[in-house]
Write a protein that holds these residues in place. Structure first.
Motif, PDB file in Angstrom:
ATOM      1  N   LEU A   1     -13.331  54.238  44.498  1.00  9.15           N
ATOM      2  CA  LEU A   1     -14.613  53.816  45.071  1.00  9.15           C
ATOM      3  C   LEU A   1     -15.280  52.770  44.182  1.00  9.15           C
ATOM      4  N   GLU A   2     -15.222  53.006  42.890  1.00 11.73           N
ATOM      5  CA  GLU A   2     -15.799  52.090  41.905  1.00 11.73           C
ATOM      6  C   GLU A   2     -15.301  50.660  42.128  1.00 11.73           C
ATOM      7  N   GLY A   3     -13.991  50.545  42.376  1.00 10.40           N
ATOM      8  CA  GLY A   3     -13.404  49.225  42.569  1.00 10.40           C
ATOM      9  C   GLY A   3     -13.796  48.572  43.888  1.00 10.40           C
ATOM     10  N   MET A   4     -14.274  49.358  44.834  1.00 13.69           N
ATOM     11  CA  MET A   4     -14.572  48.834  46.171  1.00 13.69           C
ATOM     12  C   MET A   4     -16.047  48.493  46.374  1.00 13.69           C
ATOM     13  N   LYS A   5     -16.891  49.070  45.552  1.00 15.82           N
ATOM     14  CA  LYS A   5     -18.328  49.000  45.865  1.00 15.82           C
ATOM     15  C   LYS A   5     -18.962  47.663  45.516  1.00 15.82           C
ATOM     16  N   THR A   6     -19.975  47.303  46.270  1.00 14.38           N
ATOM     17  CA  THR A   6     -20.852  46.180  45.930  1.00 14.38           C
ATOM     18  C   THR A   6     -22.278  46.625  46.252  1.00 14.38           C
ATOM     19  N   TYR A   7     -23.244  46.099  45.514  1.00 13.62           N
ATOM     20  CA  TYR A   7     -24.634  46.454  45.787  1.00 13.62           C
ATOM     21  C   TYR A   7     -25.297  45.375  46.622  1.00 13.62           C
ATOM     22  N   ARG A   8     -26.165  45.798  47.528  1.00 14.07           N
ATOM     23  CA  ARG A   8     -26.994  44.865  48.288  1.00 14.07           C
ATOM     24  C   ARG A   8     -28.437  45.328  48.225  1.00 14.07           C
ATOM     25  N   SER A   9     -29.349  44.373  48.173  1.00 14.83           N
ATOM     26  CA  SER A   9     -30.772  44.729  48.137  1.00 14.83           C
ATOM     27  C   SER A   9     -31.509  44.109  49.310  1.00 14.83           C
ATOM     28  N   TYR A  10     -32.538  44.791  49.763  1.00 11.86           N
ATOM     29  CA  TYR A  10     -33.359  44.336  50.885  1.00 11.86           C
ATOM     30  C   TYR A  10     -34.825  44.505  50.518  1.00 11.86           C
ATOM     31  N   LYS A  11     -35.643  43.596  51.008  1.00 10.84           N
ATOM     32  CA  LYS A  11     -37.094  43.698  50.831  1.00 10.84           C
ATOM     33  C   LYS A  11     -37.676  44.599  51.920  1.00 10.84           C
ATOM     34  N   ALA A  12     -38.771  45.241  51.606  1.00  2.00           N
ATOM     35  CA  ALA A  12     -39.463  46.061  52.613  1.00  2.00           C
ATOM     36  C   ALA A  12     -39.675  45.244  53.879  1.00  2.00           C
ATOM     37  N   GLY A  13     -39.302  45.799  55.007  1.00  6.72           N
ATOM     38  CA  GLY A  13     -39.480  45.112  56.279  1.00  6.72           C
ATOM     39  C   GLY A  13     -38.208  44.426  56.780  1.00  6.72           C
ATOM     40  N   ASP A  14     -37.262  44.133  55.889  1.00  5.03           N
ATOM     41  CA  ASP A  14     -36.004  43.505  56.312  1.00  5.03           C
ATOM     42  C   ASP A  14     -35.222  44.428  57.243  1.00  5.03           C
ATOM     43  N   VAL A  15     -34.578  43.820  58.235  1.00  3.07           N
ATOM     44  CA  VAL A  15     -33.664  44.590  59.066  1.00  3.07           C
ATOM     45  C   VAL A  15     -32.308  44.622  58.384  1.00  3.07           C
ATOM     46  N   ILE A  16     -31.772  45.814  58.157  1.00  2.97           N
ATOM     47  CA  ILE A  16     -30.472  45.961  57.486  1.00  2.97           C
ATOM     48  C   ILE A  16     -29.342  45.819  58.501  1.00  2.97           C
TER      49      ILE A  16
END
Lengths: 243, 243
Positions: free
Chosen positions: A33-48
């Motif tokens: 899992l460690e090798g596969m993961k990436t982080y994404r961030s969103y601001k309040a109100g953003d549609v994910i």
DNA sequence: GGCTCTCTTTGATCTGGATCAAGTTATGTT
DNA sequence: AACATAACTTGATCCAGATCAAAGAGAGCC
């Protein structure tokens, strides 16, 4: 609000390591899992994610709060789920979702591309089992919410909502002691409870006047009378259970 | 209503063979289930399982309709699910349930003792996968119902309920052609929709007066105006989709 | 500090569905 | 066939929460 930077953080340091989809993984599985993961961030109100859009990735929510919502033709909307840290977005075998996913506060996700993740699920029973548990927990939560939406009064809805927040938000250590964050606007709370924002505001005021809760500011409150709160939810008849 | 006798029926002759938990099983896997199954029957109104009671068996619903319901301290109740043929009762890893299960009509279940069934799930991926699919389908249905309970008008609730019955009840071949069975009392429908029985009755009358549906008797109806029904659900804005 | 914009509170009024109250129609039962 | 019981319909009234309206209270920005 500070947004922790997570790039380069290892799974063993992850705040949701023992509750998320990876909860049951051993070191070997975690390494994959460690090798596969990436982080994404969103601001309040953003549609994910938009309803019906092809699902490129699945994810665990690491920080923040996100909501699942459905909308009728004329704009009436109903939240059908609230995602808190460790909750999962995306389902095995599903390539799209039936609701919009929106960042309620600033949000950080731990993402996996869908196809390789599904391949991994198929030969990692620990992950498959954990996904099933998470789905069943969501189903239980959805059914509790059906009872709330169909049969509870406005006062009971608000009390139940507060009670749920207290139970679920393992409140961040850095916050003001005793102050519980209310991570949504009155309008979002109304959409979660099947009410209008005016009714939400009035019922918060009523609970404050009755001495059950108190507000430090509009987005932080404290429980003054725990027993009174529990009674106001309409769930328990037996006061002995709440002690 | 005739209750088919199922003792001695083989899985290959089973009416829910291709939709139930066994849907993906090959002949070998089916053989194992065949050896474990027993049939149980319940009369309309019987309680099949009480909330919180230890779960002795899991089951597929073969004939009839059953309901899942939750009750508040003062007696208000809300149905949180409707079980139709091929639906499953019981979940891997759960030894009790959070709601009552009641036979709405006469019901026949295909039962498996819980412990051996769980053992079988653990080394039969086809069954585990199907259980996950069934859980996710229930989750989708629960979320649709949350939108209904939180935001729809009484008229929209009734129209949506009828529309769901039409979609889900692959109507029994022996019935009067075109007549769709309404397998619940007005009171039970009210508990499903978060309404009172009087409002349910009035809204059925209103849809009849508007020429959308017609009743052959109180528990069988026909769709007169399919387009009108679809519009009354509040779901689709685009009329082209309903054609 | 003053301005703008969004969020929130509170008040006044309205209304959809609940509640209260008869009657009516089925479905047994003896 | 007469009776009893449960399920249903319809009418009258009421009220919790929606809707309409306006005035505060933050928070970000120049």
């Amino acid at each position: 609000m500070t947004m922790p930077v997570l790039e380069g953080v290892t799974c063993n340091e992850c705040p949701i390591r023992h509750r998320a989809v990876c909860a049951r993984c051993d070191d070997d599985e975690l390494g994959k899992l460690e090798g596969m993961k990436t982080y994404r961030s969103y601001k309040a109100g953003d549609v994910i994610l938009w309803r019906g859009e092809p699902l490129e990735f699945v994810a665990s929510l690491v920080y923040g709060v996100a909501s699942l919502s459905k909308t009728l033709e004329d704009g009436r909307t109903q939240m059908v789920g609230l995602l808190l840290p460790s909750d999962f977005i995306g389902r095995p075998g599903r390539t799209e979702i039936e609701f919009d996913v929106t960042a309620t506060s600033d949000v950080t996700l731990c993402c996996f591309d869908r196809a390789p993740f599904e391949a991994l699920v198929n030969d990692t029973p620990h992950v498959a089992q954990r996904l099933m548990e998470l789905a069943l927990d969501e189903l239980d939560a959805a059914r509790d919410w059906m009872l709330l939406l169909g049969r509870k009064t406005a006062q009971e809805k608000i009390a139940t909502f507060i009670d749920m927040l207290v139970r679920r938000s393992h409140s961040e250590p850095s916050e003001v002691p005793g102050a519980i964050p209310l991570p949504m606007t009155r309008d979002q709370i109304a959409n979660y409870l099947g009410l209008t924002l005016e009714t939400v505001s009035r019922q918060f005021s009523a609970l404050k006047k009755r001495g059950v809760i108190d507000f430090t500011d509009r987005h932080h409150f404290q429980i003054i009378d725990n027993e009174g709160l529990r009674l106001a939810t309409g769930d328990d008849s037996d006061p002995a259970l709440a002690g």
